[in-house]
Design an enzyme around this catalytic site. Structure first.
Site, PDB file in Angstrom:
ATOM      1  N   LYS A  79     -33.124 -15.254 -30.863  1.00 54.37           N
ATOM      2  CA  LYS A  79     -33.729 -16.111 -29.891  1.00 54.37           C
ATOM      3  C   LYS A  79     -34.205 -15.568 -28.564  1.00 54.37           C
ATOM      4  O   LYS A  79     -33.384 -14.818 -27.961  1.00 54.37           O
ATOM      5  CB  LYS A  79     -32.980 -17.598 -29.794  1.00 54.37           C
ATOM      6  CG  LYS A  79     -33.713 -18.599 -29.117  1.00 54.37           C
ATOM      7  CD  LYS A  79     -32.742 -19.823 -29.178  1.00 54.37           C
ATOM      8  CE  LYS A  79     -33.461 -21.014 -28.544  1.00 54.37           C
ATOM      9  NZ  LYS A  79     -32.358 -22.309 -28.549  1.00 54.37           N
ATOM     10  N   SER A 154     -34.472 -26.514 -30.061  1.00 55.10           N
ATOM     11  CA  SER A 154     -35.301 -25.528 -29.571  1.00 55.10           C
ATOM     12  C   SER A 154     -35.266 -24.080 -30.208  1.00 55.10           C
ATOM     13  O   SER A 154     -36.190 -23.444 -29.844  1.00 55.10           O
ATOM     14  CB  SER A 154     -34.695 -25.216 -28.150  1.00 55.10           C
ATOM     15  OG  SER A 154     -33.462 -24.610 -27.946  1.00 55.10           O
ATOM     16  N   SER A 178     -29.766 -27.933 -30.948  1.00 57.91           N
ATOM     17  CA  SER A 178     -30.860 -26.759 -30.972  1.00 57.91           C
ATOM     18  C   SER A 178     -30.725 -25.899 -31.823  1.00 57.91           C
ATOM     19  O   SER A 178     -31.502 -25.037 -32.317  1.00 57.91           O
ATOM     20  CB  SER A 178     -30.922 -26.325 -29.726  1.00 57.91           C
ATOM     21  OG  SER A 178     -31.745 -26.743 -28.590  1.00 57.91           O
TER      22      SER A 178
END
Lengths: 493, 101, 486
Positions: A79, A154, A178
């Site tokens: 990420k 996210s 997330s």
């Protein structure tokens, strides 16, 4: 006896037998990232050369019989808020355009040490603020199951990268769900470890008291391998637990007998929850019972306050954590600023997107003079009550099993103009962050009817603090009983 | 009754060094008002005598030995800077009304 | 305060003290001084995305020492909070400090100073709190007309802030408090407190009120004054300014002031129209600082002798006056020097006398600490010995001091090199006395008429002829013998 479900174990065998090489795996991952990934906006940056070089080095080790670990030579996606030395770390924000980190996150350093090969950086909601991966300067990531839908967020890029079989493994971060929510919406496994299990050194902070790095994969067994490699005390993080690295992968035995599973009433009675998703969850519970687990009803009475407490705490911390993005030492700086205040205000206003600004404003407001007690301190007290709820519940059970989200993947744009509704979709995940608990989401089927038909549904397993192994064991046992993890966008594998 | 007005939002924006257009300020005021309205839910709960949780880690902060470790080379320290002078970061001259603190 | 008898001056001091550590408070970068910009940073100092603070244990130990030495209660649990504001020398956009639960509270210092009559007075000054915090970096404003330059070498250096009660009533008291505080911090080695290097910086809160008022007046804060002399001068200037305002019926407005030492002038840094809104909250990157009671006691037991106790001991062991003992221990270095000199054979009372007067005056003039000079205790002891045995007059010794402080050396060798040796040859003194008597018949006459002061005049004449190198007592004896005709 490791779980038979490990993709890592399967790839390991293929590498050892010479059936494939790390270079082939990495090349395939990069090719898929460019083809599928570009279509879905999964990656924000790919490391073509560096990953290929690392693969060649891994192949040299493998052929010399000196593999560093079971992860040696395997491609992985990171990420964009987990830093790697020499690589961009953009957090999907304009304010970090051009920023290159001079250091490794501890989790990344440990995976590199183990031989894993990051092929690139995945899209996300800006600074991890969001549940849809739409709040990105790079544009929204699309759900591999339905490109008109959100992958969740996210960590939507990392979830999609695994769901689309671009990489077998990925890292995300979970502040209020997330990791677990996008895992649920993309039909993969995603785990948030106990707070403090994985070092936050090198994770760009959203809300420091809630953030955790965690793994994505198709199976709990693979998540266990990643978690084992990343976990363990780190002297760079004051909130890192003084525990040795976990060894959960070796302990996965599929045995559910004697396990007591709590079913928190409040998670099954939410208004507006998708009925077809709930059916999948009930079926999963029945399967667990069938394999010897005992279920008990429990109650977490303060659940309905979790979202409110979460948004106050997370955004208060965020408003302070994001003060460092000021255009002075790195990142975006507005051109032609006259004086400091102008420099700050213009750089930050140009650099941050609307959702980030909204949260900074909210967080600043609730910490400001005269409001601290009414908002921030009250939220912290609710946090205490939520923790006590869990402590009480775990007196009568080993783990909790719940839906991960109220509904399967929603359409892109559907909630973009309605921040509050977006926030409320985290209702089942935020409590684990507030209480610091380990939680994993695993696919438990496809929604059978209605507008969301055919979309994956997630089952969440939560444990008490430090029971990371227990949640993975239950998740792995469930996956041995079923084949939902085999489901792929466009048909079973 | 609104919980937060335009003036509050503008005050907070100044504290947070964000500059909002008229339109943004209006939208943010409406959004924050709704969110704070939702948050009022917390008032249902009696929190008297409840200790606040700042952190879930039940430990003391670890202490580090006072031993210097590797530092960033100065050229690396300023490598990401939008503007620098030698190994210092450069910013527009601090104006009189921008004094510290 | 004599110059504004109509007002009572109320002074509280906030002192920022740099702790004596090798590394920064939350980063492993070295603490340095005077290096090129950004040569001592880590990702923590630069607030790079993903960097996290880890507390320096030695800084905690030194802060605890400071707390114990200032009679504070050291709390087993304290909390680091974030103080949020934007400034380019503050890379995170917040300073990690302690707010609601500081490390230590409720201490005091007994401060000795000379009152208006020149008498030694002791006053107890309360210490509200001591908290730990990190220093900011430096903004360099002089390089360019359009830019300021930011150097983060100092960013994150460990400080304690020591906040006094508003107990001081004059600049002299404030100065005495600061000297005492500094001496204590140096004694327990919590800080080098080198003021030139900014390791001991003072903010002075000053307000005035009419005598008898119980409410405090509106105060101003004078920031970052970095020498004792300037603190006293700055407070004096601020008292004068406020008194003029009040005389004219103006209101005092809250303000942050700076002191320009060159012009002996205060300037307004900013007016505090509204209270600051720093949005303090517990730093979520750090959990509570916990220090076991046993550890606090262990640190207490390991502390060196503190100035108050040392003062009592020196007075007691060596028969010094309270004032001398107080002056010696005001600087640990001076007290150490005294004890070394005594160990090297110097007579204690003479040593104390010389150190607190002649030597102290020389040091003050030069703004030096004794250890920064070339004078060593052995040499000082032998200088005193020369005086005691009459081989050197006090006057010559005084003349020799600056040279010894600056260049060092063996006093005995210097004395013979310079021909400073006292004239102690009886025969020579007799001859000189006869010469003086022969050329001053008037003085002899008035002496014999009962004006005994004439003897002083005659003595002066003899001393002059010896260029001050004779023992005045001996000269007096010889002259008196001759005049009284024995």
């Amino acid at each position: 006896m490791p779980s038979p479900l490990g993709e890592v174990a399967r790839l390991r065998e293929a590498l050892t037998s010479g059936e494939t090489t790390s270079s082939r795996l990495v090349d395939a991952a990069l090719a898929a990232a460019e083809a599928v990934g570009e279509d879905l906006s999964v990656f924000t940056h790919l490391r073509h050369e560096a990953a290929r070089e690392a693969a060649a080095a891994a192949d040299a080790r493998l052929s010399a019989g000196r593999a560093r670990s079971v992860l040696d030579g395997l491609p992985i996606a990171l990420k964009d808020n987990i830093v790697q030395a020499g690589e961009p770390a953009g957090c999907a924000s304009r304010i970090l355009e051009g920023y290159v980190s001079p250091f490794d996150a501890t989790a990344v350093a440990r995976l590199l040490e183990a031989g894993a090969i990051p092929i690139g950086r995945t899209n996300m909601d800006e600074f991890a603020m969001g549940s849809s991966t739409e709040n990105s300067v790079h544009g929204p990531t699309r759900n591999p199951w339905d490109r008109d839908r959100s992958p969740g967020g996210s960590s939507g890029g990392s979830a999609a990268a695994v769901a689309a079989d671009i990489v077998p493994l990925a890292l995300g971060s979970d502040t209020g769900g997330s990791i677990r929510q996008p895992a649920s919406l993309c039909g993969v496994v995603g785990m948030k470890p106990t707070y403090g299990r994985v070092s936050r050194w090198g994770l760009v902070a959203f809300a420091s008291s809630l953030d955790q790095i965690g793994p994505f994969a198709h199976t709990a067994a693979d998540c266990a391998v990643l978690l084992d490699a990343m976990s363990g005390h780190d002297a760079h993080d004051s909130t890192s637990l003084p525990e040795p690295p976990l060894q959960t992968a070796a302990g996965l035995n599929g045995d559910l007998s004697g396990r007591v599973i709590g079913l928190p009433r409040e998670y099954y009675e939410a208004e507006g929850a998708d009925a077809s998703s709930l059916e999948c969850v009930h079926a999963a519970v029945a399967a667990l019972e069938g394999a010897g687990a005992k279920t008990v009803p429990v109650s977490l009475p303060h659940t309905r306050y979790a979202i409110a407490a979460y948004y106050l705490i997370a955004n208060a911390e965020a408003s302070s954590n994001l003060a460092r993005f000021d255009g002075v030492r790195y990142g975006h700086r507005a051109a032609g600023a006259s004086g400091l205040t102008d420099l700050y205000e213009r750089s930050r206003s140009e650099g941050f997107g609307a959702e980030v600004k909204r949260r900074i404003l909210l967080g600043t407001y609730v910490l400001s003079a005269g409001y601290y007690d009414a908002y921030y301190r009250r939220a912290q007290k609710l946090r205490t009550l939520l923790r006590r709820d869990f402590e009480a519940a775990f007196e009568s059970c080993d783990v909790l099993v719940t839906p991960t989200t109220p509904e399967p993947a929603f359409r892109l744009g559907e909630r973009a103009d309605d921040p509050l509704t977006m926030y409320l979709s985290d209702v089942y995940t935020v409590s684990a962050n507030l209480a610091g608990l380990p939680g994993v989401s695993i696919p438990c089927g496809l929604a059978g009817g209605g507008l969301a038909a055919g979309l994956p549904v997630g089952l969440q397993v939560l444990g008490p603090p430090l029971a990371d192994a227990a949640v993975l064991e239950v998740a792995d046992a469930y996956q041995r009983l079923t084949d939902h993890h085999q489901a792929r966008p466009g048909g079973s594998r | 009754m609104s919980r937060i007005d335009r003036e509050d939002v503008e005050r907070v924006a100044r504290l947070a060094r964000l500059r909002l257009s008229d339109e943004e300020a209006a939208e943010m005021t409406a959004d924050l008002d709704r969110i704070l309205g939702y948050v009022d839910l917390l008032e249902e709960v009696s929190t008297e005598g409840v200790e606040p949780t700042a952190h879930v880690i039940p430990l003391a902060t670890p202490l580090r030995d006072d031993v210097p470790a590797e530092e960033l080379p100065p050229e690396v320290a300023v490598a990401n800077a939008p503007a620098s002078e030698g190994t210092a970061f450069a910013v527009p001259k601090v104006l009189d009304d921008e004094a510290e603190g | 305060m004599s110059f504004r008898p109509d007002y009572e001056v109320v002074i509280g001091l906030e002192v920022h003290v740099q702790l004596r550590t090798r590394t920064k408070l939350f980063s492993t970068a070295a603490v340095s001084y005077g290096d090129e910009p950004n040569h001592h940073t880590t990702p923590v100092c630069l607030a790079l995305p993903g960097a996290l603070p880890v507390l320096n244990g030695q800084a905690v130990e030194l802060a605890v020492r400071a707390g114990i030495a200032t009679n504070c209660e050291v709390h087993p649990r304290s909390i680091f909070a974030r103080k949020n504001y934007f400034y380019p020398d503050l890379p995170k956009g917040y300073q990690i400090s302690q707010f609601e639960e500081p490390l230590a509270t409720g201490g005091w210092l007994d401060v000795e100073f000379e009152d208006e009559k020149g008498e030694l007075t002791t006053k107890r000054v309360g210490i509200t709190r001591i908290h730990m915090e990190e220093d900011a970096g430096k903004s360099l404003h002089d390089g360019s007309a359009v830019d300021s330059h930011i150097d983060l070498n100092r960013a994150g250096v460990p400080l304690i802030e020591i906040v006094s009660e508003p107990d001081m009533r004059s600049p002299a008291e404030a100065g005495a408090y600061l000297r005492k505080l500094r001496a204590i911090l140096r004694t327990v080695e919590a800080s080098d407190a080198d003021m030139e290097k900014g390791q001991f910086r003072c903010d002075a809160n000053v307000s005035l009120r009419r005598h008898g008022d119980t409410q405090l007046g509106t105060r101003t804060e004078t920031k970052n004054v970095n020498s004792f002399r300037f603190v006293e001068a700055a407070i004096e200037a601020e008292v004068e300014r406020q008194a003029r305002c009040l005389d004219e019926g103006e209101e005092i407005r809250q303000a942050t002031l700076g002191y320009d030492a060159d012009a002996d002038r205060l300037f307004v840094m900013r007016m505090k129209e509204n209270a600051d809104d720093y949005r303090y909250f517990p730093d979520p990157d750090l959990i509570p600082l916990v220090i076991e009671e046993a550890r606090i006691e262990q640190i207490r037991a390991g502390l060196p002798e503190l100035p108050d106790r040392r003062r009592a001991r020196l007075a007691d062991e060596h028969g010094l006056t309270a004032a001398e003992a107080a002056k010696l221990v005001a600087s640990a270095a001076l007290a150490d020097f005294f004890e070394s000199a005594v160990a090297a054979g110097a007579p204690a009372r003479a040593a104390a006398h010389w150190l607190t007067r002649e030597v102290a005056a020389c040091l003050n003039e030069r703004d030096l600490e004794i250890e920064a000079t070339a004078l060593v205790p052995d040499a000082f002891a032998s200088l005193l010995e020369l005086v005691e045995t009459g081989r050197l007059t006090a006057r010559s010794a005084r003349e020799l001091l600056p040279e010894l402080l600056e260049g060092g050396g063996d006093p005995a060798a210097l004395v013979s090199e310079r021909g400073l040796e006292a004239v102690s040859d009886e025969g020579a003194l007799e001859v000189l006395a006869d010469e003086v008597l022969a050329s001053n018949p008037k003085a002899i006459a008035s002496y014999r008429d009962g004006d005994k002061k004439s003897l002083n005049f005659l003595m002066g004449q003899v001393m002059k002829k010896t260029q001050g190198k004779a023992d005045p007592a001996r000269v007096r004896q010889i002259l008196a013998g001759k005049l009284d005709g024995s």
